[in-house]
Design an enzyme around this catalytic site. Structure first.
Site, PDB file in Angstrom:
ATOM      1  N   SER A 189      43.312 -14.391  42.166  1.00 29.58           N
ATOM      2  CA  SER A 189      43.290 -15.066  42.529  1.00 29.58           C
ATOM      3  C   SER A 189      43.249 -15.734  43.892  1.00 29.58           C
ATOM      4  O   SER A 189      42.417 -15.407  45.447  1.00 29.58           O
ATOM      5  CB  SER A 189      44.048 -16.905  42.335  1.00 29.58           C
ATOM      6  OG  SER A 189      44.491 -17.995  42.523  1.00 29.58           O
ATOM      7  N   ASP A 213      38.129 -20.680  33.347  1.00 23.62           N
ATOM      8  CA  ASP A 213      38.647 -20.603  34.732  1.00 23.62           C
ATOM      9  C   ASP A 213      37.547 -21.102  35.397  1.00 23.62           C
ATOM     10  O   ASP A 213      36.655 -20.582  36.229  1.00 23.62           O
ATOM     11  CB  ASP A 213      38.694 -19.040  35.146  1.00 23.62           C
ATOM     12  CG  ASP A 213      39.646 -18.890  36.562  1.00 23.62           C
ATOM     13  OD1 ASP A 213      40.277 -19.742  37.373  1.00 23.62           O
ATOM     14  OD2 ASP A 213      39.332 -17.604  37.174  1.00 23.62           O
ATOM     15  N   HIS A 261      42.928 -18.491  33.791  1.00 22.24           N
ATOM     16  CA  HIS A 261      43.039 -18.075  35.196  1.00 22.24           C
ATOM     17  C   HIS A 261      43.881 -16.599  35.299  1.00 22.24           C
ATOM     18  O   HIS A 261      43.760 -15.545  35.918  1.00 22.24           O
ATOM     19  CB  HIS A 261      42.613 -19.264  35.925  1.00 22.24           C
ATOM     20  CG  HIS A 261      43.262 -18.327  37.477  1.00 22.24           C
ATOM     21  ND1 HIS A 261      42.339 -18.268  38.058  1.00 22.24           N
ATOM     22  CD2 HIS A 261      44.644 -19.040  37.868  1.00 22.24           C
ATOM     23  CE1 HIS A 261      42.792 -17.884  39.531  1.00 22.24           C
ATOM     24  NE2 HIS A 261      44.068 -18.263  39.867  1.00 22.24           N
TER      25      HIS A 261
END
Length: 364
Positions: free
Chosen positions: A210, A305, A335
């Site tokens: 991320s 996601d 995610h």
């Protein structure tokens, strides 16, 4: 919670948290047919079916959550993400080496800081080891070396390599580009002092998930543009790559699958100082005109996601520029799958696949 060297609040789990972690670890080893009794009817979106273990886990998180991150004060949001990570971590993986260190990066520059880091290795050895420098996720606002401890333990054990997890400074206390500068400085230190750290200087990867994946890509771009020795490989999980616009995956997965569009809006509000920052390639690496000459990469996305499409766009753009890239969409995952090694066999399989790519990329 207690305060760590970085100023982050170190999470102290409650009895309820420990019981939840044990229950999720046990559930993570049960067949999907059993977990379906808790998860309910399969969720299908965009031609994909959500992993049964994650569907059940999302129900547990929803039951325990008091509010969304953006609705909480930042310290409480940080505690919440630490709790979520702890409960999904599973049984702690024993390693020969788990050591907290400090990377002495401050020097004489008041804008820089010494950064805490954690070193993991499956073996205790004086021989230089292939090494992954890991930058945790959390929207540049949340997360820590503690929240990603289980992920780094797993990568170190299964990869048979050294992992150095970096506790870079977070927004909103430290906005863009401070986290970028911290991560670039951390890589440079490990690269330049490889012998001192027991690192093989010819086999250094950077990686993260991320926001951490975002920072890893930028480390590669910055060092390339400076004409320096770059990382030898990029391990990018669900990377954020473009703050200039919202993709289709933001709309179809905007809520209900852990990371929400509202979460991302809040993260970016904390991190970004102005609209001009959104167009800066150090914040939006997908906007870099030329990606030629970057290190080989493995890019993994989750089917459910909001960041899926921009992560895949970055992989395609690198490939089009001649960078060796392996791109993998895990269509059943959400995610934060890298943080769920204790709760989902599919998440463990996804990380094992990434470890294989990393070993090939570093040739060991």
């Amino acid at each position: 919670m207690s305060t760590s060297m970085s100023g982050h609040r170190t999470y102290i789990p409650s009895t309820a948290d420990r019981l939840t972690r044990s229950a999720m670890a046990a559930a993570g080893n049960l067949p999907a047919s059993v977990i379906r009794l808790v998860a309910g009817a399969p969720k299908k979106v965009d031609g994909q079916t959500l992993d049964t273990h994650f569907q059940a886990g999302l129900k547990v998180i929803a039951l325990r959550a008091e509010a969304e991150y953006e609705e909480l004060p930042v310290p409480e949001a940080r505690e919440t993400v630490e709790r979520s990570a702890f409960t999904a971590a599973g049984t702690e993986i024993d390693l020969a080496v788990v050591t907290d260190i400090v990377l002495p990066l401050a020097g004489d520059d008041p804008a820089r800081a010494d950064l805490p880091a954690r070193v993991y290795s499956a073996v205790a050895t004086d021989e230089p080891q292939p090494t992954l420098i890991y930058f945790h996720g959390g929207g540049w606002t949340l997360g820590s070396i503690d929240s990603h401890d289980s992920t780094c333990r797993f990568l170190a054990r299964e990869g048979g390599l050294k992992v150095i997890s970096v506790d870079y400074r977070l927004a909103p206390e430290f906005t863009f580009p401070t986290p970028v500068e911290d991560c670039v400085a951390a890589f440079r230190y490990v690269r330049d002092y490889a012998a001192t750290l027991g690192v093989d200087p010819a086999r250094i990867a950077v990686g993260g998930d991320s926001a951490g994946g975002n920072l890893a890509t930028v480390v590669c771009q910055v060092t390339r543009d400076a004409g320096e020795t770059m990382p030898d490989f990029q391990l990018l999980f669900v990377p954020a790559t473009d703050m200039s616009k919202r993709t289709r995956s933001y709309e179809i997965f905007r809520e209900g699958f852990f990371l929400t569009k509202a979460n991302m809006d809040w993260y970016e509000k904390n991190y970004i100082r102005s609209e001009d920052d959104r167009l800066d390639p150090r914040a939006s690496p997908l906007l870099t005109p030329d990606l030629t000459g970057l290190p080989p990469a493995y890019v993994a996305t989750g089917g459910f996601d909001p960041l899926r499409d921009e992560g895949e766009a970055y992989a395609r753009k690198m490939s089009d520029a001649g960078v060796p890239v392996s791109m993998r969409r895990h269509p059943t995952l959400v995610h934060p799958f890298v943080n769920a090694v204790g709760a989902s066999p599919v998440a463990r399989a996804a990380l094992l696949e990434a470890v294989g790519a990393l070993r090939m990329g570093l040739a060991y």
